[in-house]
Design a protein around this motif. Structure first.
Motif, PDB file in Angstrom:
ATOM      1  N   ILE B 317       0.861  -1.087   0.228  1.00  0.00           N
ATOM      2  CA  ILE B 317      -0.567   0.057   0.367  1.00  0.00           C
ATOM      3  C   ILE B 317       0.560   1.447  -0.066  1.00  0.00           C
ATOM      4  CG2 ILE B 317      -1.672   1.453   1.755  1.00  0.00           C
ATOM      5  CD1 ILE B 317      -2.564  -1.603   2.589  1.00  0.00           C
ATOM      6  N   MET B 318       1.801   1.207   0.543  1.00  0.00           N
ATOM      7  CA  MET B 318       2.811   2.254   0.504  1.00  0.00           C
ATOM      8  C   MET B 318       3.710   2.870  -0.382  1.00  0.00           C
ATOM      9  SD  MET B 318       4.334   2.401   4.772  1.00  0.00           S
ATOM     10  CE  MET B 318       4.666   4.403   4.753  1.00  0.00           C
ATOM     11  N   LEU B 319       3.640   1.468  -0.903  1.00  0.00           N
ATOM     12  CA  LEU B 319       4.826   1.932  -2.035  1.00  0.00           C
ATOM     13  C   LEU B 319       3.018   2.453  -3.569  1.00  0.00           C
ATOM     14  CD1 LEU B 319       7.474   0.831  -3.546  1.00  0.00           C
ATOM     15  CD2 LEU B 319       6.399  -1.389  -4.593  1.00  0.00           C
ATOM     16  N   GLU B 320       2.097   1.886  -3.268  1.00  0.00           N
ATOM     17  CA  GLU B 320       0.892   2.312  -4.174  1.00  0.00           C
ATOM     18  C   GLU B 320       1.006   3.747  -3.852  1.00  0.00           C
ATOM     19  OE1 GLU B 320      -2.503   0.559  -4.055  1.00  0.00           O
ATOM     20  OE2 GLU B 320      -2.049  -1.720  -4.740  1.00  0.00           O
ATOM     21  N   THR B 321       1.081   4.409  -2.712  1.00  0.00           N
ATOM     22  CA  THR B 321       0.733   5.375  -2.153  1.00  0.00           C
ATOM     23  C   THR B 321       1.607   6.140  -3.267  1.00  0.00           C
ATOM     24  OG1 THR B 321      -0.302   4.755  -0.017  1.00  0.00           O
ATOM     25  CG2 THR B 321       0.624   7.236  -0.812  1.00  0.00           C
ATOM     26  N   ALA B 322       3.314   5.836  -2.686  1.00  0.00           N
ATOM     27  CA  ALA B 322       4.303   6.278  -2.732  1.00  0.00           C
ATOM     28  C   ALA B 322       4.609   7.048  -3.847  1.00  0.00           C
ATOM     29  CB  ALA B 322       5.652   6.121  -2.390  1.00  0.00           C
ATOM     30  N   LEU B 323       3.678   5.443  -5.463  1.00  0.00           N
ATOM     31  CA  LEU B 323       4.102   6.247  -6.623  1.00  0.00           C
ATOM     32  C   LEU B 323       2.962   6.851  -7.010  1.00  0.00           C
ATOM     33  CD1 LEU B 323       4.297   2.555  -7.890  1.00  0.00           C
ATOM     34  CD2 LEU B 323       5.484   3.434  -8.047  1.00  0.00           C
ATOM     35  N   MET B 324       1.923   7.342  -6.986  1.00  0.00           N
ATOM     36  CA  MET B 324       1.090   7.623  -6.962  1.00  0.00           C
ATOM     37  C   MET B 324       1.587   9.746  -6.609  1.00  0.00           C
ATOM     38  SD  MET B 324      -3.180   7.142  -6.354  1.00  0.00           S
ATOM     39  CE  MET B 324      -3.314   6.069  -4.658  1.00  0.00           C
ATOM     40  N   GLY B 325       2.845   9.773  -5.665  1.00  0.00           N
ATOM     41  CA  GLY B 325       2.542  10.920  -4.973  1.00  0.00           C
ATOM     42  C   GLY B 325       4.205  11.359  -5.749  1.00  0.00           C
ATOM     43  N   MET B 326       4.647  10.213  -6.002  1.00  0.00           N
ATOM     44  CA  MET B 326       5.749  10.558  -6.888  1.00  0.00           C
ATOM     45  C   MET B 326       4.844  11.661  -8.485  1.00  0.00           C
ATOM     46  SD  MET B 326       8.309  10.563  -5.936  1.00  0.00           S
ATOM     47  CE  MET B 326       8.788  11.495  -7.074  1.00  0.00           C
ATOM     48  N   ILE B 327       3.926  10.785  -9.020  1.00  0.00           N
ATOM     49  CA  ILE B 327       3.256  11.211 -10.557  1.00  0.00           C
ATOM     50  C   ILE B 327       2.452  12.452  -9.578  1.00  0.00           C
ATOM     51  CG2 ILE B 327       1.714  10.779 -11.781  1.00  0.00           C
ATOM     52  CD1 ILE B 327       2.077   7.911 -11.449  1.00  0.00           C
ATOM     53  N   GLY B 328       2.017  12.806  -8.934  1.00  0.00           N
ATOM     54  CA  GLY B 328       1.328  13.711  -8.486  1.00  0.00           C
ATOM     55  C   GLY B 328       2.213  15.469  -8.261  1.00  0.00           C
ATOM     56  N   LEU B 329       3.874  14.500  -7.639  1.00  0.00           N
ATOM     57  CA  LEU B 329       4.321  15.972  -7.361  1.00  0.00           C
ATOM     58  C   LEU B 329       5.297  16.392  -8.986  1.00  0.00           C
ATOM     59  CD1 LEU B 329       6.826  16.490  -5.139  1.00  0.00           C
ATOM     60  CD2 LEU B 329       8.399  15.313  -6.230  1.00  0.00           C
ATOM     61  N   ILE B 330       5.634  15.107  -9.630  1.00  0.00           N
ATOM     62  CA  ILE B 330       6.229  15.724 -11.327  1.00  0.00           C
ATOM     63  C   ILE B 330       5.214  16.322 -11.900  1.00  0.00           C
ATOM     64  CG2 ILE B 330       7.075  14.642 -13.430  1.00  0.00           C
ATOM     65  CD1 ILE B 330       8.522  12.037 -11.692  1.00  0.00           C
ATOM     66  N   ILE B 331       3.745  15.328 -11.332  1.00  0.00           N
ATOM     67  CA  ILE B 331       3.132  16.440 -12.552  1.00  0.00           C
ATOM     68  C   ILE B 331       2.577  17.853 -11.914  1.00  0.00           C
ATOM     69  CG2 ILE B 331       0.550  16.342 -13.571  1.00  0.00           C
ATOM     70  CD1 ILE B 331       0.896  13.726 -14.528  1.00  0.00           C
ATOM     71  N   GLY B 332       2.456  18.160 -10.947  1.00  0.00           N
ATOM     72  CA  GLY B 332       1.494  18.933 -10.431  1.00  0.00           C
ATOM     73  C   GLY B 332       3.116  20.298 -10.611  1.00  0.00           C
ATOM     74  N   SER B 333       4.378  19.764 -10.311  1.00  0.00           N
ATOM     75  CA  SER B 333       5.280  20.629 -10.541  1.00  0.00           C
ATOM     76  C   SER B 333       5.099  21.311 -11.485  1.00  0.00           C
ATOM     77  CB  SER B 333       6.612  20.240  -9.731  1.00  0.00           C
ATOM     78  OG  SER B 333       6.726  19.753  -8.898  1.00  0.00           O
ATOM     79  N   ILE B 334       5.512  20.274 -12.615  1.00  0.00           N
ATOM     80  CA  ILE B 334       5.135  20.670 -14.294  1.00  0.00           C
ATOM     81  C   ILE B 334       4.373  21.591 -14.942  1.00  0.00           C
ATOM     82  CG2 ILE B 334       5.021  20.022 -16.293  1.00  0.00           C
ATOM     83  CD1 ILE B 334       6.800  17.776 -15.672  1.00  0.00           C
ATOM     84  N   THR B 335       2.624  21.117 -14.243  1.00  0.00           N
ATOM     85  CA  THR B 335       1.992  22.895 -13.965  1.00  0.00           C
ATOM     86  C   THR B 335       1.675  23.879 -13.467  1.00  0.00           C
ATOM     87  OG1 THR B 335       0.103  21.095 -12.301  1.00  0.00           O
ATOM     88  CG2 THR B 335       0.260  20.489 -15.143  1.00  0.00           C
ATOM     89  N   GLY B 336       3.001  23.594 -12.227  1.00  0.00           N
ATOM     90  CA  GLY B 336       2.851  24.748 -11.311  1.00  0.00           C
ATOM     91  C   GLY B 336       3.876  25.897 -12.334  1.00  0.00           C
TER      92      GLY B 336
END
Lengths: 410, 409, 250
Positions: B317-336
């Motif tokens: 579960i934590m891995l899933e979350t981490a992956l989602m988090g990474m994607i969110g981080l990367i995409i979020g930073s870029i759109t930001g």
């Protein structure tokens, strides 16, 4: 139809059957509401503080001068109406607070240094309400009456002059005939101000002592009035104009200090942006949560539909669930916000974080200011947003095909 | 670990809708944070530049001791050729020479003690905004003209207007009497009462005549394009000074002590508010996470009854979350970054700023600065919170009875 | 003698005795000032301003009349010839031939240095304040080279426009001031005016050379030397007018 009460009971029971989910959603709402209200209070406090600092040294909300004074601010253009008559003019009109002052440029000298300052001859009793100096926070003592022969200066100025409470300094200015008017004063108190520039600029003496020194009898150079709201000074303004009857010039504070007035508008705009940002963050959170919730219940909803519940009722129930959640969340959030702001009314001291900013300067203490109207506005907006946010998922939910929904694998 | 990774990844896309929803929350939050934090850092530079731009500049070359003592005799010799040389070496920078004296300014009706600056009319406008703040008349022309521009409050106090004459009295460099009659050609208004009441500027050549400066002055002001440029420029300027003169270069922090701290204090209050924003944002993400994990209790029950240990499931579960988090981080930073960059180019205008700009020569728009720092701070905190979020349910798994779990929902 | 009468007699005698041998401190100070200014005077003097890295010398002419009127005009260096200041009561005007203007010195500038020296405008304009605005007491008297010297302590009144904690004057019995010391309110010596040479000039014994020194900065001082002086001469009131300041007829 009796469906609404029925739906409501259904909604309520549903919420508490899945109490874990409900609690999670509630906490999201509560935190969001708390954040909005807290932030608004903080930003309000910031703007209020800034303006208060600026205005209370400027003559209050509304100011009165001799008509020539604003073009030629010298003591020869003072208000020639004496204090007694001023009392007769203004006391009956029922202003919140007013005071007449002597304000002249002067030079202050100690044994080692001299500085140009602004001398303020005041009646401390009259000015207690709106002075930027907190009389009780003064090191030593503040002036005790208009006849006081002491002087109160800023801490920073005392340091620059290498003087302190108990020592004498000399104030020098000029009288209406352009002759030198000077006299020795003993320093009786030191004040601190959130802007160190104020500590260096202003010195306070008793009004009568100043009048004697400047040889101006019982006349003064300015009269200030304070109303209830610095954003709306017109009522006070009108009343002053009536009382003055054309003899003197009346101005509103932002007419005299253009800079501060414009700055206030900018600050308001700044606050607006913050509020919008918070609302955006909150509404997104709301939408997300609600969509997620509906999505997770897809099988359950399918079952209900299959068992005969009308789509409209599904719509209704989900909306009511959301509204119930919102109302409860708002209530808790409001209380939480109030509970956290109250003890912090004395100010949040961030100087610990900001490395001893106290010395340097700008107010490092944040004063949250909770206005009822802000709180009500926040609640109304959240309810409204929440309602809108719940529409789409509720609509989608009501449109599910029962069989598809039931068999959906999660 | 590889299997778990692939499993986690597949899990995510099996529930694509839920995954996208959660990532969406992160992206939105991160964009917001990058934007706001970039604005804040943009403001920092803006506020400092605003203050420095009026008169101080980014750094000044002075005689040692002048900054603290302000004695007329602490001069920069041959100041005009020095400024010229520096301009040749650094053609893209704004550099101007000045002299200063304290004296009495007298009109027909009044007299006041003021600070008189001698400035180079051609170069001063590049280091100071005062020449651009002339409300009546014009700025100085001609290095030797006996003209003067004064602050609006001073003009009022002296009861003079453009076209009137002022008498200046003071002490020359050698102590002798300095006196001159000058023409008021312009009146400036900065909105800062101290400046508008106590300052006057006259051409440097005329100043040097009146005060017997013999070619000396007191400050060479250097202004760079941005604060960061100024930091880089400073050592170069120091190196370019003629050897053996003993001249010192003071940066703006030394010239305006307390400015840095005052602005930092402002920043601190702002960061307090950012803290709240980040909490709000992170919390909503956490919330989404919690919910989705809770919804999968049934699924976990099945999996655990099939033999997967709680610990491994937790890690999954934590891995899933981490992956989602990474994607969110990367995409979020870029759109930001993209979202903010639009404003970096076009500027953000807060209502009221145009008025400030018109009246007080302050910038009308804020240009947020995207830096690696601003890009990463907010999203990283969100990522952290997201991980934390998954910790709770992961831990709960240990107490989960598979049979009960399967019956849930 | 009746013992009863002895006490009142003693009490009566002692004050009288004291009055004879202990002159009133205030009177001493007043006499010293009058001695320096005379009823009227004309002085030619040189003022030297000394700093660690330079020195400047000016020759000036000064006229005084009564307590309030003083006119000073610069003679040398040539660059500065014709500049002058006029004092009348507490006001001061300055004249510069370069711009041909007479300008009144505003109150805010009264603390500034007079002609670049270590004396302030206020010092020059209000020299006689010391008599009335202070309380004077004699600290001690001593005999030096056959002359009686009094140490007079002057403490300013509570609301006097004086920053000093106290001032101490060493005055001889012929009313020449040997030293004038200024103490701050923590009783630290801040500056003093010292008479370096005493001579008979213009029919009086006066301080020929005086120096004003700041204790914390011993390398910065201003010295005034009297080259020539005449006392009790006829000076017309028109000498002390603004028009005369501008058009020297002296």
């Amino acid at each position: 139809m009796r469906t609404v009460p029925v739906l409501t009971r259904l909604a309520w029971r549903y919420l508490w059957r899945n109490h874990r989910r409900t609690i999670i959603m509630l906490s999201a709402i509560v935190i969001g509401v708390w954040a909005i209200i807290f932030m608004t209070a903080l930003t309000r406090g910031m703007v209020d503080q800034m303006i208060k600092d600026g205005i209370s040294v400027l003559p209050g909300h509304v100011q009165v001068h001799n008509p020539q004074f604003l073009d030629d601010p010298s003591v020869s253009n003072r208000i020639t109406i004496g204090d007694e008559e001023l009392s007769r003019m203004f006391d009956p009109a029922g202003f919140k607070a007013w005071a007449s002052r002597v304000r002249v440029p002067a030079v202050i000298t100690s044994e080692r240094e001299s500085r140009g300052v602004t001398l303020l001859g005041i009646d401390p009793a009259a000015e207690r309400e709106f002075s930027f100096v907190d009389y009780d926070e003064v090191e030593g003592r503040f002036l005790e009456s208009a006849e006081d022969t002491g002087v109160v200066i800023g801490r920073k100025l005392a340091k620059t002059l290498e003087t302190r409470v108990g020592k004498r300094i000399v104030l020098m200015s000029q009288d209406p005939d352009n002759e030198i008017a000077d006299r020795g004063f003993r320093v009786v108190g030191l004040f601190g101000a959130s802007m160190p520039a104020f500590e260096e600029m202003y010195v306070f003496v008793g009004k009568k002592t100043a009048q004697k020194m400047l040889r101006i009898g019982d006349t003064t150079t300015e009269i200030v009035f304070i109303g209830d709201d610095y954003r709306n000074v017109d009522p006070t303004y009108e009343r002053v104009i009536d009382s003055v009857d054309g003899k003197l010039k009346v101005s509103r504070w932002y007419e005299v200090d253009n800079y501060l007035g414009t700055m206030m508008k900018v600050m308001d705009g700044f606050v607006l942006i913050w509020v919008i940002v918070i609302f955006l963050a909150l509404s997104f959170g709301l939408v997300n949560t609600l969509v997620m919730a509906v999505f997770e219940r897809i099988r359950e909803i399918g079952l209900m539909l299959a068992l005969g519940m009308k789509p409209a009722s599904i719509l209704g129930q989900i909306i009511i669930e959301s509204m119930l959640l919102l109302v409860v969340g708002l209530a808790i959030g409001d209380v939480l916000a109030w509970a956290t702001i109250q003890p912090l009314k004395e100010g949040i001291d961030i100087s610990a974080v900001a490395e001893g900013m106290e010395m340097m300067g700008a107010s490092s203490i944040l004063y949250p200011k909770l206005y009822l109207k802000d709180m009500i506005l926040a609640n109304v907006v959240v309810l409204f947003l929440g309602f809108l946010a719940s529409l789409s998922p509720a609509w989608r939910a009501s449109r599910y095909e029962p069989v598809e929904a039931i068999t959906k694998v999660g | 670990m590889n299997i778990v990774l692939r499993l986690a990844w597949r899990n995510l896309w099996r529930h694509s809708k839920r995954t996208w929803l959660t990532i969406g929350a992160m992206v939105f939050s991160n964009t917001l944070l990058v934007f706001m934090i970039s604005i804040q850092f943009g403001m920092y530079g803006l506020m400092i530049d605003n203050t420095l731009q009026v008169f101080t500049g980014h750094m000044q070359i002075q005689a040692p001791g002048y900054k603290d003592d302000q004695k007329m005799r602490q001069t920069v010799p041959d100041i005009v050729p020095l400024a010229s040389q520096l301009r040749e070496k650094f053609p893209t920078q704004a550099i101007a020479a000045r002299g200063w004296a304290f004296g009495l300014a007298s009109s027909d009706e009044r007299s006041y003690g003021i600070g008189i600056f001698g400035a180079e009319p051609e170069f001063e406008p590049r280091v100071s905004s005062l020449p651009g703040l002339i409300k009546e008349g014009r700025y100085l022309h001609g290095n030797d003209a006996t003209e003067i521009v004064i602050g609006a409050v001073l003009a009022r106090n002296l009861r003079v207007a453009v076209g009137d004459e002022l008498t200046l009295l003071g002490s020359g460099l050698d102590g002798s009497f300095a006196a001159a009659v000058v023409n008021v050609v312009g009146v400036f208004e900065s909105g800062i009462p101290d400046i508008d009441r106590n300052f006057a500027e006259m051409p440097l050549g005329a100043f040097q005549d009146v005060f017997y400066m013999e070619g000396a002055g007191h400050q060479v002001v250097v202004s760079a394009a941005t604060l960061d440029d100024a930091d880089l420029l400073e050592p170069e300027i120091i190196a370019a000074l003629p050897a053996g003169t003993g001249l010192v270069v003071h940066d703006w922090d030394a010239l305006q002590p307390g400015l840095k701290q005052a602005i930092q204090a402002d920043m601190s209050s702002a960061f307090f508010m950012y803290g709240i924003l980040v909490i709000l944002v992170a919390f909503s993400v956490l919330n989404t996470q919690l919910m989705s994990v809770l919804e999968r209790t049934h699924e976990f029950g099945i999996v655990m009854s099939l033999g997967l240990k709680a610990g491994r499931l937790g890690r999954l579960i934590m891995l899933e979350t981490a992956l989602m988090g990474m994607i969110g981080l990367i995409i979020g930073s870029i759109t930001g970054v993209i979202f903010t960059s639009w404003f970096t180019v076009n500027g953000l205008s807060i209502p009221g700023m145009e008025e400030m700009a018109a009246n007080f020569n302050l910038p009308a728009r804020i240009y947020p600065q995207v830096t690696p720092w601003t890009m990463v701070t907010g999203p990283s905190v969100v990522f952290l919170f997201t991980l934390l979020a998954s910790a709770y349910p992961a831990l709960r798994l240990h107490r989960l009875h598979p049979v009960e779990a399967m019956r849930a929902n | 003698m009746n013992k009863r009468l002895l006490l009142p007699l003693i009490l009566f005698v002692i004050p009288t005795f004291a009055a004879e041998t202990e002159p009133d401190a205030t009177r001493i100070v007043r006499e010293a000032i009058d001695h320096w200014r005379g009823l009227s005077s004309y002085t030619e003097m040189t003022m030297v301003i000394h700093r660690p890295d330079w020195e400047r010398s000016m020759t000036m002419r000064a006229w005084t009349k009564g307590k309030d009127q003083t006119l000073v005009r610069v003679v040398e260096p040539k660059k500065d010839r014709g500049n002058g200041t006029l004092t009348d009561e507490n006001s001061m005007w300055t004249f510069s031939p370069k711009v041909n203007r007479v300008i009144k010195i505003p109150s805010s500038m009264m603390g500034q240095s007079w002609m670049g020296s270590d004396f302030s405008n206020k010092d020059v304009a209000r020299a006689d304040d010391i008599v009335d605005q202070y309380d004077h007491t004699i600290l001690q008297r001593e005999e030096v080279d056959g002359v009686t010297v009094y140490d007079v302590q002057s403490i300013p009144h509570e609301d006097a426009a004086v920053v000093w904690g106290r001032e101490v004057l060493r005055i001889r019995d012929d009313y020449v001031v040997l030293e004038h010391a200024f103490f701050d309110q923590d009783d630290e010596l801040v500056k003093k005016l010292v008479s370096l040479e005493i001579e008979e000039m213009g029919g009086r014994t006066i301080a020929k050379r005086q120096r004003m020194v700041k204790i914390e900065e011993p390398n910065e001082w201003t010295e005034i030397s009297v080259n020539d002086v005449e006392y009790e001469i006829e000076l017309k009131d028109s000498l002390f007018t603004l028009s005369n300041l501008r058009n020297p007829r002296d």
